[in-house]
Enzyme design. Structure first.
Site, mmCIF file in Angstrom:
data_model
loop_
_atom_site.group_PDB
_atom_site.id
_atom_site.type_symbol
_atom_site.label_atom_id
_atom_site.label_comp_id
_atom_site.label_asym_id
_atom_site.label_seq_id
_atom_site.Cartn_x
_atom_site.Cartn_y
_atom_site.Cartn_z
ATOM 1 N N LYS A 177 -10.278 39.973 135.192
ATOM 2 C CA LYS A 177 -10.373 41.344 135.708
ATOM 3 C C LYS A 177 -10.749 42.333 134.607
ATOM 4 C CE LYS A 177 -7.366 40.949 139.742
ATOM 5 N NZ LYS A 177 -6.172 41.483 140.436
ATOM 6 N N LYS B 14 -15.557 31.192 146.842
ATOM 7 C CA LYS B 14 -14.388 31.504 147.637
ATOM 8 C C LYS B 14 -14.743 32.573 148.667
ATOM 9 C CE LYS B 14 -9.581 33.007 146.932
ATOM 10 N NZ LYS B 14 -8.582 33.415 145.903
ATOM 11 N N LYS C 17 -14.662 39.288 151.178
ATOM 12 C CA LYS C 17 -15.386 40.387 151.832
ATOM 13 C C LYS C 17 -16.405 41.005 150.890
ATOM 14 C CE LYS C 17 -11.754 42.684 153.204
ATOM 15 N NZ LYS C 17 -10.926 43.734 153.849
#
Length: 328
Positions: free
Chosen positions: A112, A192, A195
């Protein structure tokens, strides 16, 4: 006393099929066996840049998804993380028994922070808040995916160090509960389901757009014509069948695929039927809940009150053990 579970998801709005099969459907099954606490972890969502105006709506949609999928407020405690401020206070106390090196090794932080550029201190320490989410309820078990194993281990380490320093056996060492559901990849078959990648089927997908997405789903890359035999063991569509279609039907589907009696379109049409059977009642329940916001708010408020009673008791004990006492 029954064994206790804590789990939650960040508010990203309505969930997709991977979320449902990988987590929510498992939560629903666990309600009969465990004392369950399920929260929408909005404080984790703000560790990275976020849209503050959109966040309340995302939290509401996530809560609706929980309830529509079958999380029952009569059998589980359902609440929003930030409505129980004891989580963040315990996180500070647990930070005193968490090592800097442990946090710097977290692979999700590395991933991240690479995406974010300059990472916040909150992103660095959010595994400590995750540990507090679990330990504030003295949860014995945590439903987790493989990508959360590191964080669960950190929670266990924090509990063990706290117990060793202040009181033996005070916090249970939470165990991971891993779902048997096969990992569902995105419709592109490569990544994976997500959205943000646009390779997903929403948990609340209506029948027409559902079929449009499913019709273009990736199957077996080596099966280029209908007459070639397929390999169900490598096909993501078949993997979805194993999670959604009646188990007695699976050997028939696999055999038809291998013998080339069916093209991939036939397999997808049968999966469409299984998907609509599973998702139709969830869609209807979600519509009812969205039309009755007062009911959802009441459920979340009642859940927060129940959660706070447990959390406040744990925190009183923690403060006393750590010597943090005095008038309040």
């Amino acid at each position: 006393m029954r064994k206790r579970i804590l789990s939650g998801m960040q508010p990203t709005g309505e969930l997709h099929l991977g979320n449902y099969l990988g987590a929510l459907a498992n939560w629903v099954r666990l309600q009969d066996e465990y004392d369950c606490f399920f929260c929408v972890v909005d404080q984790h969502a703000i560790t990275v840049d976020h849209n503050a105006r959109a966040l309340p709506g995302l939290v509401f949609d996530m809560a609706v998804s929980y309830l529509a999928a079958g999380v029952d407020p009569e059998r589980s405690t359902v609440f929003i993380q930030s409505a129980v401020p004891e989580h963040t206070e315990l996180a500070w106390y647990l930070a005193t028994v968490t090592q800097h090196g442990e946090l710097s090794r977290m692979t999700q932080f590395k991933d991240k922070s690479d995406q974010q550029g300059e990472a916040s201190a909150a992103l660095f320490t959010y595994p400590v808040l995750m540990a507090a989410d679990i330990l504030i309820y003295k949860a014995t078990h945590v439903p987790v995916g493989e990508d959360q194993t590191q964080h669960l281990e950190l929670a266990r380490n924090a509990a063990q160090r706290f117990n060793g320093r202040f009181q033996k056996g005070f916090f249970p060492l939470p165990q991971g509960l891993y779902s048997n559901t096969p990992r569902i990849m995105g419709l592109d078959g490569l990544r994976k389901m997500s959205k943000s990648l646009g390779n997903h089927i929403s948990m609340l997908e209506e029948p027409k757009p559902l079929w449009k997405k499913l019709a273009g789903a990736y199957t077996d890359p080596q099966r280029t014509t209908v007459t070639e035999p397929g390999r169900p063991e490598v096909c993501n569509v078949y993997r979805m069948h194993t999670a959604l279609t009646d188990a007695a039907r699976l050997p028939v589907i696999a055999e038809q695929c291998r013998s080339a009696e069916w093209g991939c379109g036939h397999c997808k049409k049968e999966l469409e039927a299984s998907l609509n059977t599973a998702l139709a009642p969830i869609r209807e329940r979600a519509k009812e809940l969205k039309a009755n916001r007062a009911l959802v708010d009441q459920i979340l408020g009642d859940g927060a009150s129940k959660a706070r009673k447990v959390a406040q008791q744990t925190l009183r004990e923690v403060r006393e053990l750590m010597g943090i006492v005095g008038p309040r």
